[in-house]
Design an enzyme around this catalytic site. Structure first.
Site: not given
Length: 308
Positions: A122, A238, A270
């Site tokens: 991320s 995601d 995610h």
């Protein structure tokens, strides 16, 4: 597989507890990875709801012969005192400690110092190219659910996704809040550093400077100038980053580069775990369901590392 308790940055103002997971083999030097967290104050397992993606990665990769270093994020341990610092940026929050972690691995005689990789998740994936450039000096970069865009653009998209799933009444309230945030974000790069440090954009503590400093070091610039191996992975369910704008964004910008590999995973979220609800409004519920990082993801990362 062995877990060893370690301390990253033991000589600094912000020592951090960590775990080095090493494979069972002892005959040869191990390749190794540093795991770098996403946004927010995360512990070393990157605990999100009832999920522990960094623990899964450490166990899975070490079974494949790769040592894995994970550690508590600085804001997880020292968040309260760091709030007072108006000049906080991703450098203090993430970058410095990831470089210290790479240095820590280089000093370990069991590890091949030419085969140390960064796995950024991320926000950590967005920062991985900069971490490499500012002293990480990795053998290769793995970006999990990252983005070539600016952080504030992603946040606005997330807000708009939430807005679109609200009822009429809530939509009216949220629209005003999102418009106010949008105008704050829109002005960030017109501010001097000093002005940005004194301008709040989110809550009581998050200042414009945090976004400005990060936005002025766009990850895509580092990636475009890089010839070392890069592996970009994303789940197609995601809802925190977008297949179209982020995964395909990377592909459009870097697709011609022979050093960059891409992989999109069906039905993963995610956290690279099976999608449950698949919508941002149910994020909390999604991550409450205890799951594991998909085995294929771990296999692909280890195969890629071992091929270099």
């Amino acid at each position: 597989m062995a877990d060893e308790k370690v301390v990253i940055g033991s000589e600094t103002k912000y020592p951090l507890n960590g775990i080095l997971t090493t494979p069972n083999e002892t005959k040869k030097l191990f390749p190794a990875v540093v795991l770098v967290h996403g946004s927010g104050p995360n512990n070393m397992d990157e605990k999100i709801g009832n999920n522990y993606p960094f623990k899964d990665l450490a166990e899975g990769l070490s079974e494949k012969g790769i040592a894995v270093l994970r550690y508590d994020k600085r804001t997880f341990v020292y968040g309260k005192e760091m709030r007072k610092d108006t000049g906080i940026s991703v450098k203090e929050e993430t970058i410095e400690d990831a470089i210290l972690a790479a240095d820590f691995l280089r000093k370990d005689s069991r590890i091949d110092s030419n085969k140390i990789f960064i796995v950024g998740h991320s926000l950590g994936g967005m920062l991985a190219p900069r971490i490499d450039s500012e002293g990480g000096n990795f053998a290769g970069i793995i970006i999990l659910g990252g983005s070539p865009r600016k952080l504030e653009e992603i946040m606005m998209d997330q807000n708009n996704d939430v807005l679109n799933s609200l009822n009429k009444f809530l939509k009216m309230i949220a629209k005003k809040q999102i418009a106010a945030l949008s105008s704050k974000f829109g002005n960030i790069y017109n501010l001097s550093d000093e002005e940005a440090k004194s301008t709040l954009v989110l809550g009581k503590y998050v200042r414009a400077y945090y976004f400005k400093e990060m936005g002025e070091h766009p990850s895509i610039q580092y990636l475009k100038e890089m010839d070392k191996p890069v592996f970009i992975l994303q789940g197609d369910k995601d809802f925190q980053v977008s297949v179209q704008k982020d995964y395909n964004g990377y592909k459009n910008l870097l697709g011609d580069m022979p050093n960059v590999t891409f992989k999109l995973y069906p039905n993963l979220n995610h956290l690279f775990m099976p999608s449950v609800y698949g919508e941002i409004l149910k994020a909390k519920k999604e991550y409450k369901v205890a799951q594991r990082v998909d085995k294929q993801v771990i296999n692909d990362i280890s195969d890629w590392i071992l091929s270099i």
